[in-house]
Design an enzyme around this catalytic site. Sequence first.
Site, PDB file in Angstrom:
ATOM      1  CB  CYS A  94      -0.993  -0.039   1.168  1.00  0.00           C
ATOM      2  SG  CYS A  94      -2.331   1.166   0.990  1.00  0.00           S
ATOM      3  CG  HIS A 101      -4.200  -3.795   2.153  1.00  0.00           C
ATOM      4  ND1 HIS A 101      -3.364  -3.323   3.139  1.00  0.00           N
ATOM      5  CD2 HIS A 101      -4.707  -2.700   1.556  1.00  0.00           C
ATOM      6  CE1 HIS A 101      -3.379  -1.994   3.130  1.00  0.00           C
ATOM      7  NE2 HIS A 101      -4.195  -1.593   2.173  1.00  0.00           N
ATOM      8  CD  GLU A 148      -2.374  -6.485   4.728  1.00  0.00           C
ATOM      9  OE1 GLU A 148      -1.760  -6.812   3.697  1.00  0.00           O
ATOM     10  OE2 GLU A 148      -2.643  -5.289   5.008  1.00  0.00           O
TER      11      GLU A 148
END
Lengths: 225, 274
Positions: A82, A192, A194
């Site tokens: 990001c 992202h 994650e």
Amino acid sequence: MTDIAVIDYGMGNLRSVSKAIEHVAPQLRVTVTSDPEVVSGAGRVVFPGQGAMPDCMREMDARGLRKAVVAAAREKPFLGICIGLQMLFDNSEEGDVAGLGLLPGKVRRFPHEAMVDARGEKLKVPHMGWNEVHQTMPHPLWEGIASGSRFYFVHSYFVEPANPQLIAGYSLYPFSFTCAVASGSIFAVQFHPEKSQAAGLRLLANFAAWQPAAAGMRVPADAMR
Amino acid sequence: MGLAKRIIPCLDVTAGRVVKGVNFVGLRDAGDPVEIARRYDEQGADELTFLDITASSDGRDLILHTIEGVAAQVFIPLTVGGGVRTVEDVRRLLNAGADKVSINTAAVQNPQLVADASARYGSQCIVVAIDAKRVDRKTDAKRVDFPADAERAAHGAAPRWEVFTHGGRRATGIDALEWGRRMEALGAGEILLTSMDRDGTRNGFDLELTRAFSGMLDIPVIASGGVGNLDHMVDGITKGRADAVLAASIFHYGEYTVRQAKEYMARCGIEVRI
């Protein structure tokens, strides 16, 4: 010693990142840290970031992390996420702030006048949600992930690399923008991983196992054994 | 293909358990938040929203353990709302593993909270929840389509909605659309828009409300309140122009899986992540 350092400069929630890496690589020691020495001693480095890039740059410098981040990006497997992707470039339209200048190019805002889809409907900014990521080069971090897989995004700015050879992936909103770059031991993504379920976890697992040996880059110590 | 429209199941939690009936086939202990979150994740939920409905302040910390447990196993965005009063509340929820925090009543009592939380943690993690109720005319909860212009003219006015707080019990006198604009300006990253007229009715979203918000704001709008079938979800996107739809009961009671909802929406021409 830390296997993977997740750099914490006080901007946003890093728990998700460390938890996801621990989930895919339980044998590795993951440390969330703002200590430059821990970053320097780590085998791999994750460079996340949330919020506004001027704040991120300021907070990183306030913690004396700049040298360690730059050195890590040059020397060892390095994953930007990001704002951690955006900060690698020369400068950003957001607050007209300078980045780390590790990669040539700039960071731009989604231009208001262009945010209309094919049916004439307004497109929202931030670009938030799951979009397709089209891979433009083979890369160890893409292994096992089909091109066009969806990842979770939330951002209002995107990178524009000066050198197209850096581009590892793009998405459409509504125009094509760069959402992944690769250079030597650096891999950095706008989305992202994650928060991107199976595809994201696979990318993190690939990163945890990645042994880059790019020309001109120092081979990381754990790859020389 | 570009950005997918999102489907967000909503879970009401208190004392570390999911409340409201949940009826997953083959799942005996239906109230465990981690199990339920995993099930929705496997079905393809794009995000999950947890609403802490704990009434007293005593049990507040339990939501942190719940979120920690879910965040260790479910790797999609998690939003938590309910009882968020201070920037410190936001911090603790984010540290527990929430990706976004939803602020409702406290935003009305103290709008600066939205600005402060957004400045501190980024607008991407600040959702403002708006509970809106029609005040322009006698509420017709059965209406699912837009009133014709002529009909509206006959009623004498453009539609108006008012912000309610405390779970829809307290009127504020604030115009909902104006409030939405103000929240966007203060740094909200997203609006969770619930029609109090439709919530619990299963008669579909207030599409006029949804469309008014989505057309007005640059930030994403999540439609909420009233989903009773899959066509309602489709309408929320196509007619309401929502960026995401939130639903509780149609998933909890096992009428439809998230995957079935997405497959149906895809057949209706909506871009979804499958």
